[in-house]
Write a protein that holds these residues in place. Structure first.
Motif, PDB file in Angstrom:
ATOM      1  N   LYS A   1      -1.822   1.055   8.529  1.00 56.86           N
ATOM      2  CA  LYS A   1      -0.653   1.308   9.387  1.00 56.86           C
ATOM      3  C   LYS A   1       0.661   0.845   8.745  1.00 56.86           C
ATOM      4  N   ASP A   2       0.605  -0.251   7.992  1.00 61.99           N
ATOM      5  CA  ASP A   2       1.799  -0.856   7.409  1.00 61.99           C
ATOM      6  C   ASP A   2       2.226  -0.085   6.148  1.00 61.99           C
ATOM      7  N   GLU A   3       3.367   0.587   6.212  1.00 63.65           N
ATOM      8  CA  GLU A   3       3.799   1.442   5.092  1.00 63.65           C
ATOM      9  C   GLU A   3       4.044   0.661   3.810  1.00 63.65           C
ATOM     10  N   ALA A   4       4.507  -0.579   3.938  1.00 61.63           N
ATOM     11  CA  ALA A   4       4.730  -1.406   2.745  1.00 61.63           C
ATOM     12  C   ALA A   4       3.399  -1.682   2.041  1.00 61.63           C
ATOM     13  N   LEU A   5       2.339  -1.907   2.832  1.00 59.46           N
ATOM     14  CA  LEU A   5       1.018  -2.160   2.253  1.00 59.46           C
ATOM     15  C   LEU A   5       0.413  -0.885   1.669  1.00 59.46           C
ATOM     16  N   VAL A   6       0.738   0.259   2.251  1.00 61.97           N
ATOM     17  CA  VAL A   6       0.285   1.540   1.688  1.00 61.97           C
ATOM     18  C   VAL A   6       0.794   1.666   0.255  1.00 61.97           C
ATOM     19  N   GLU A   7       2.053   1.283   0.041  1.00 66.09           N
ATOM     20  CA  GLU A   7       2.638   1.347  -1.302  1.00 66.09           C
ATOM     21  C   GLU A   7       1.934   0.382  -2.256  1.00 66.09           C
ATOM     22  N   VAL A   8       1.586  -0.806  -1.751  1.00 65.21           N
ATOM     23  CA  VAL A   8       0.859  -1.784  -2.578  1.00 65.21           C
ATOM     24  C   VAL A   8      -0.483  -1.197  -3.031  1.00 65.21           C
ATOM     25  N   ILE A   9      -1.202  -0.597  -2.080  1.00 69.77           N
ATOM     26  CA  ILE A   9      -2.513   0.003  -2.379  1.00 69.77           C
ATOM     27  C   ILE A   9      -2.364   1.155  -3.385  1.00 69.77           C
ATOM     28  N   LYS A  10      -1.358   1.979  -3.170  1.00 74.60           N
ATOM     29  CA  LYS A  10      -1.126   3.119  -4.079  1.00 74.60           C
ATOM     30  C   LYS A  10      -0.885   2.649  -5.511  1.00 74.60           C
ATOM     31  N   HIS A  11      -0.166   1.546  -5.647  1.00 73.51           N
ATOM     32  CA  HIS A  11       0.136   1.003  -6.976  1.00 73.51           C
ATOM     33  C   HIS A  11      -1.096   0.331  -7.583  1.00 73.51           C
TER      34      HIS A  11
END
Length: 255
Positions: A56-66
């Motif tokens: 749900k957390d968009e900032a964490l989505v970016e972390v996972i993507k990286h």
């Protein structure tokens, strides 16, 4: 980051590994991960099979993507940016899957209900939840929560996870709860709706005998006959009646 959503991130891989293995994914199954956070559990799950992670957390989505760029590129990991309560296995394209999650305590009951009673159930699930809640689920003294899990599968506590293994540490200890053999076979002769109507009525007042609680919703004579048919002591309390007894009560009260 993530804390506003009530998340406590795992910081030690042994707990993540224990949770991943508790889900016991089989060949050809996808692993659905709820709330991957910073990816400690995701890494362990990817060693066992393909993963669809809902965050749900968009900032964490970016972390996972990286962090997992290679796994995403290869198709082994798919990240979905959404609240898991807004999605279904069908909407994610899942048919044969297991569920693994370190979820915020406040949505534990909701997540369990969503996936156990849904049209497409996981074959098994492993959840990192509050230790006290896990103990209530596996307890022989029943509750609405324990019956809501046992009606669909077989729960067991795999491992206790003390609060020091999280950042930030929660105020209570956790436990890995596995639910195996998930199906709706229990409801072969009784509807889910009727069963839970009877269970909720039976637990209406914890201090009262179950027969008295049921008599508020159902005819008193019918309740007496149902208690007899289910071979339940008329003085029994709701917590003392096992899953099969509740099924027999529901069948008798539905006549």
């Amino acid at each position: 980051m993530g804390q506003k959503l009530g998340q406590h991130f795992l910081i030690h891989s042994w707990a993540a590994k224990a949770l991943a293995y508790a889900a016991e994914p089989r060949e050809g199954e996808t692993i659905l991960e709820i709330g991957p956070g910073k990816g400690v559990l995701t890494r362990e799950l990817l060693a066992l099979g393909p993963v669809v992670a809902v965050e749900k957390d968009e900032a964490l989505v970016e972390v996972i993507k990286h962090t997992f760029a290679d796994d995403i590129a290869s198709g082994r990991l798919r990240i979905v940016s959404d609240d898991v309560r807004n999605v279904s296995p069908a909407s994610l394209g899942l048919s044969t899957f297991v569920l693994a999650a370190n979820i915020p305590y406040y949505i534990t009951g909701e997540i369990i209900r969503q996936f156990l009673s849904g049209d497409t159930q996981p074959r098994a699930m492993a959840l990192l939840i509050q230790k006290e809640v896990a103990q209530r689920i596996v307890n022989k003294k029943e509750s609405i929560l324990s019956l809501s899990v046992k009606a669909y599968g077989t729960p067991r506590i795999v491992e206790k996870v003390p609060k020091k293994h999280f950042s930030p540490p929660p105020s209570v200890d956790s436990a890995i709860l596995a639910v195996d053999n998930i199906s709706k076979d229990f409801f072969d002769s009784v509807s889910e709706e009727k069963f839970f109507t009877v269970v909720r009525a039976g637990f209406a007042s914890k201090r009262k005998m179950v027969a008295n609680n049921l008599s508020v919703t159902f005819d008193k004579e019918k309740v007496r006959a149902a208690m007899s048919a289910a071979r339940s002591d008329e003085k029994a309390r709701a917590e003392d009646i096992a899953l099969e007894g509740w099924k027999q009560l529901t069948v008798a009260l539905a006549k």
